[in-house]
Design an enzyme around this catalytic site. Structure first.
Site: not given
Ligand code: CP
Ligand code: NVA
Length: 311
Positions: A102, A129, A132, A222, A262, A290
């Site tokens: 990340r 991402h 996701q 988001d 998300c 996830r």
């Protein structure tokens, strides 16, 4: 060697294989099965930013599959200054079977890929991402039976999550509407790339959120301030206020539409409590998925996908 860094560099069939593996492993888990297909494998997580879902879903995924994980933050890894990035990549990958990164910058992920001896997984960057996005389309598939033709309206910032979702949607033939205030839409270069790679899929920008959601099957939002943009908080709050996903906006959407996020959500900003906790919301199904997609990605990278979805 395969990496999972960008949905623009993976085929639609590979995405279908990952989704199918995730579905098989999810059904197995519900029946109490935890096949040890990655016994003896080590997953390292190297994170420059905080995480709940990405970190814990991968740590749990590798544990369920019989392997183990190690977590390192960027400072402890000596990523910035103690030694060079190529050396970190060479050393870390010689101990690991997979590395999830990340990063603040997509460039760091690309540099790690250059020097790594094991597969690299993009666990979020400033630009994308992809983990996701696969959990998102998987959730749509579970909810609607199929993705093709289901229209997503993303209301808010044309950010990392929106970009990866648009690419995943295009692979699965889902029309995508990006509804952002001027200056926060998708860049023309990104749109051009999408239109070239997926000429038959509708990907449009509609600055009016009411028009964007009018025919949407899925309404997605988001945060307005992504990690690393904290200095812009006040400016962004005032620009994005008309893009809040609230009960009034949902009244103008089809009755069957679903709300997705998300997470983490800033309740009261990009979404109201009423929408997050309301009957349209599938945000927590998304979050659970996830875990299953983390397994699907690890299995695919190690050549252990189970089953394949028809094209
Ligand atoms: N959605 C998501 O990636 O959550 P985290 O930042 O908690 O990992
Ligand atoms: N756009 C958000 C997503 C967090 C999962 C961020 O980058 O902070």
């Amino acid at each position: 060697m395969k990496h999972f860094d960008s949905l623009l560099r993976i085929t639609t069939q590979e995405i279908r294989d990952i989704l199918q593996t995730a579905a098989t492993l999810k059904a197995g888990l519900k029946a109490g099965e935890r096949p040890a297909i990655l016994a003896g494998h080590t997953l390292t997580l190297l994170f420059e930013k905080p995480s709940l879902r990405t970190r814990i879903s991968f740590e749990t995924a590798i544990a369920h599959l019989g392997g183990n994980s190690l977590f390192l933050n960027a400072a402890d890894a000596g990523l910035h200054g103690r030694e060079s990035l190529p050396d970190v990549a060479r050393v870390l990958s010689s101990y690991s079977d997979f590395i999830v990164i990340r990063a603040f910058s997509q460039t760091l992920i690309e540099e790690m890929i250059k020097y790594s001896r094991c597969p690299i997984i993009n666990g979020l960057s400033d630009r994308s991402h992809p983990c996701q996005a696969l959990a998102d389309v998987f959730t749509v598939q579970e909810e609607f039976g199929d993705c093709a033709g289901r229209r997503i309206a993303f209301v808010g910032d044309g950010n990392n999550v929106a970009r990866s979702l648009a690419v995943a949607a295009a692979h699965l033939e889902m029309p995508f509407v990006m509804s952002a205030p001027p200056g926060f839409e998708f860049h023309s270069q990104f749109l051009k790339r999408l239109h070239e790679q997926f000429p038959h899929v509708q990907i449009i920008q509609e600055p009016d959120p009411r028009k964007a959601v009018a025919h949407a099957d899925i309404i997605y939002t988001d945060v307005w301030v992504s990690m690393g943009q904290e200095a812009e908080t006040e400016k962004r709050k005032s620009i994005f206020t008309p893009y809040q996903v609230n009960e009034k906006l949902l009244q103008g959407a089809p009755a069957h539409s679903k709300f997705m996020h998300c997470l983490p959500a800033r309740r009261g900003l990009e979404v109201t409590d009423g929408v997050m906790d309301g009957s349209h919301s599938i945000a927590f199904e998304q979050a659970e998925n996830r875990l299953h997609l983390s397994k699907g990605i690890l299995a695919w990278l190690s050549g252990k996908s189970v089953g394949s979805q028809p094209a």
